[in-house]
Scaffold this active site. Structure first.
Site, PDB file in Angstrom:
ATOM      1  N   GLY A 112      -3.853  -4.414  -4.875  1.00 18.31           N
ATOM      2  CA  GLY A 112      -4.715  -3.364  -5.408  1.00 18.31           C
ATOM      3  C   GLY A 112      -3.921  -2.121  -5.744  1.00 18.31           C
ATOM      4  O   GLY A 112      -3.149  -1.638  -4.922  1.00 18.31           O
ATOM      5  N   HIS A 113      -4.086  -1.624  -6.954  1.00 11.05           N
ATOM      6  CA  HIS A 113      -3.443  -0.384  -7.369  1.00 11.05           C
ATOM      7  C   HIS A 113      -4.538   0.613  -7.743  1.00 11.05           C
ATOM      8  O   HIS A 113      -5.422   0.293  -8.539  1.00 11.05           O
ATOM      9  CB  HIS A 113      -2.545  -0.599  -8.594  1.00 11.05           C
ATOM     10  CG  HIS A 113      -1.292  -1.365  -8.299  1.00 11.05           C
ATOM     11  ND1 HIS A 113      -0.754  -1.453  -7.048  1.00 11.05           N
ATOM     12  CD2 HIS A 113      -0.465  -2.070  -9.116  1.00 11.05           C
ATOM     13  CE1 HIS A 113       0.359  -2.173  -7.100  1.00 11.05           C
ATOM     14  NE2 HIS A 113       0.546  -2.566  -8.336  1.00 11.05           N
ATOM     15  N   LYS A 134       2.584   2.092  -5.021  1.00  8.91           N
ATOM     16  CA  LYS A 134       3.299   1.521  -6.173  1.00  8.91           C
ATOM     17  C   LYS A 134       2.542   1.716  -7.464  1.00  8.91           C
ATOM     18  O   LYS A 134       3.151   1.835  -8.532  1.00  8.91           O
ATOM     19  CB  LYS A 134       3.548   0.020  -5.955  1.00  8.91           C
ATOM     20  CG  LYS A 134       4.488  -0.296  -4.813  1.00  8.91           C
ATOM     21  CD  LYS A 134       4.776  -1.773  -4.716  1.00  8.91           C
ATOM     22  CE  LYS A 134       3.535  -2.596  -4.423  1.00  8.91           C
ATOM     23  NZ  LYS A 134       2.893  -2.286  -3.146  1.00  8.91           N
ATOM     24  N   ASP A 150       0.821  -1.222   0.000  1.00 13.78           N
ATOM     25  CA  ASP A 150       0.000   0.000   0.000  1.00 13.78           C
ATOM     26  C   ASP A 150       0.854   1.272   0.000  1.00 13.78           C
ATOM     27  O   ASP A 150       0.430   2.319   0.479  1.00 13.78           O
ATOM     28  CB  ASP A 150      -0.952   0.038   1.211  1.00 13.78           C
ATOM     29  CG  ASP A 150      -1.783  -1.219   1.334  1.00 13.78           C
ATOM     30  OD1 ASP A 150      -2.404  -1.598   0.337  1.00 13.78           O
ATOM     31  OD2 ASP A 150      -1.794  -1.828   2.420  1.00 13.78           O
ATOM     32  N   GLN A 180       2.062  -6.132  -3.168  1.00 10.22           N
ATOM     33  CA  GLN A 180       2.338  -6.141  -1.730  1.00 10.22           C
ATOM     34  C   GLN A 180       3.682  -5.450  -1.423  1.00 10.22           C
ATOM     35  O   GLN A 180       4.101  -4.586  -2.175  1.00 10.22           O
ATOM     36  CB  GLN A 180       2.304  -7.576  -1.168  1.00 10.22           C
ATOM     37  CG  GLN A 180       0.912  -8.195  -1.133  1.00 10.22           C
ATOM     38  CD  GLN A 180       0.562  -8.940  -2.395  1.00 10.22           C
ATOM     39  OE1 GLN A 180       1.392  -9.560  -3.031  1.00 10.22           O
ATOM     40  NE2 GLN A 180      -0.700  -8.883  -2.780  1.00 10.22           N
TER      41      GLN A 180
END
Length: 437
Positions: free
Chosen positions: A40-41, A16, A13, A223
């Site tokens: 998740g991005h 990235k 988080d 991650q």
């Protein structure tokens, strides 16, 4: 020109997605090398908020090849949903490629993930419940289903017999869940195979063809370092290797192909789920960081735990990944603070230590030792050059660079693409001193 790995230098988080999106402008190929839909991005483009879990954010650039590599685990239902979301936003997905050898998250993986986490009770790990761990477990036990298996009814039926019988036994006898029906799974997943067929490629061949043509390749991890299966805060980790070395395995390349590694770290620290977190804050400052930083998980929606920047895990991430430079994100979140603290060491059993303990039990006992720096009490959101930053913000960044013993190449000051100070493009820029101490 360079082949670059982008990794998270904390517990994930770190932002990235934005940094990968930024670097993808200079990349010909973007490769996602591990993880699954537990990642998740969030990308903000012209006031559009796009949330991606599997597809690399480089897909926003029409001439970029985006490859989901062999080291990932793929939930085809989620991937097809993401494809539709991108198409609905008029984004060209012709460059999207999917490794034929990537493993598939099946319905029984999701059911088992949730059931096992519930069974753990007070010892829960904080899994996203997306079936990632059980998918990787089947891969290791040679019981997995791969993308290529979704293209043949005979092959899929043969591959499913053993794992489905085993999983149905577990679901029924241990967790009291109704068994799954093989014919229904076969029909559903053959349909996914048909929808994805045009994107499926030989992962190794695709990457090495690009390498021979001297294309710029960007390897994107999911991650963060401290969630690495081998090098993180085990057992409070993910089921794959987010560290830079995971890029070689997950993409199928040798380490000599990698030119540079950039680590992404927030100007503070966050963590989702369970596990020790030495610099974790409580009360008003925690709430302020969480609210200003929008600290809610892209995948789960869970509120993130917030804390001061941890230089000990930062230095550990530098060592484990071989970082060449850093991208510091969300500096603007600290704009309103009178004073900012940075963890420079830990106290463990009455002794000062400056290293990350391998024992999670020891890590839980660590008390942070802080260095206090003055805040800048003004907005940095519109800064586009280093000289635009207030002196106290520059001092903070220089302290981080000194503490981590690695230069800073990028500073992010908001969610939008243009809210960024690029000191050097790690793909096109020369290797030179950036923002040092």
């Amino acid at each position: 020109m360079a082949n670059v790995v982008v990794i998270g230098a904390q517990w994930g988080d770190e932002g990235k997605g934005k940094i990968t999106d930024l670097l993808s402008r200079s990349a010909d190929v973007v490769v996602r090398y591990q993880g699954g839909v537990n990642a998740g991005h969030t990308i903000v483009v012209e006031d559009k908020v796009l949330k991606l879990h599997l597809i690399p954010s480089g897909i926003l650039y029409p001439d970029t090849i985006c490859l989901i590599g062999s080291g990932t685990v793929v939930d085809p239902k989620v991937m097809i949903k993401e494809i539709k979301m991108l198409e609905d936003n008029d984004i060209d997905i012709s460059g999207l490629k999917l490794a034929s050898t990537a493993h598939v998250t099946m319905p029984y993986h999701r059911l088992l993930d949730l059931a096992m986490e519930q069974k753990r009770g007070n010892q829960k790990i904080g899994t996203t419940g997306r079936g990632i761990g059980p998918t990787y477990a089947d891969k290791s036990q040679r019981n997995g289903i791969r993308i290529i298996d979704l293209l043949s009814r005979e092959k899929l039926q043969e591959r499913l017999k053993v794992p489905l019988a085993e999983k149905n036994g577990l679901l029924q006898k241990i967790y009291g869940i109704e068994p799954l029906i093989i014919d229904e799974i076969i029909e559903e997943y053959l349909d996914y195979g048909k929808q994805l067929k045009k994107h499926i490629v030989d992962c190794n061949r695709t990457i090495h063809q690009a390498a021979r043509k001297k294309k710029n390749i960007l390897f994107e991890g999911a991650q963060g370092t401290l969630l690495d299966l081998d090098h993180g805060t085990y057992p409070y980790v993910t089921s794959s290797n987010p560290v830079s070395g995971g890029a070689c395995i997950g993409a199928g390349v040798g380490p000599t192909l990698i030119d540079r590694v950039i680590g992404v770290a927030k100007a503070y620290t966050t963590r989702v789920g369970e596990g020790p977190f030495p610099t974790e804050l409580k009360g008003s400052i925690n709430d302020q960081l969480c609210d200003r930083g929008g600290e809610f998980g892209t995948t789960t929606g869970r509120r993130r735990r917030c804390g001061w920047f941890d230089g000990v895990i930062g230095k550990y991430a530098v060592e484990v990944n071989g970082l060449d430079c850093l991208a510091i994100t969300k500096l603007d979140v600290l704009d309103e603070l009178e004073e900012i603290e940075i963890c420079v060491a830990y106290e463990l059993n009455g002794k000062r230590i400056d290293y990350f303990p391998s024992s999670v039990e020891d890590f839980e006992k660590c008390t942070p030792i802080f260095k206090k720096l003055p805040g800048w009490k003004c907005s940095t959101e519109n800064c586009r050059r280093l000289e635009d930053l207030p002196p106290a913000a520059m001092s903070y960044l220089r302290f981080l660079a000194e503490l981590m013993e690695v230069p800073i190449a990028i500073v992010s000051l908001g969610a939008n693409r243009d809210q960024t100070i690029v000191i050097e493009d790690p793909i096109h820029g020369p290797k030179r001193a950036l923002l040092n101490s």
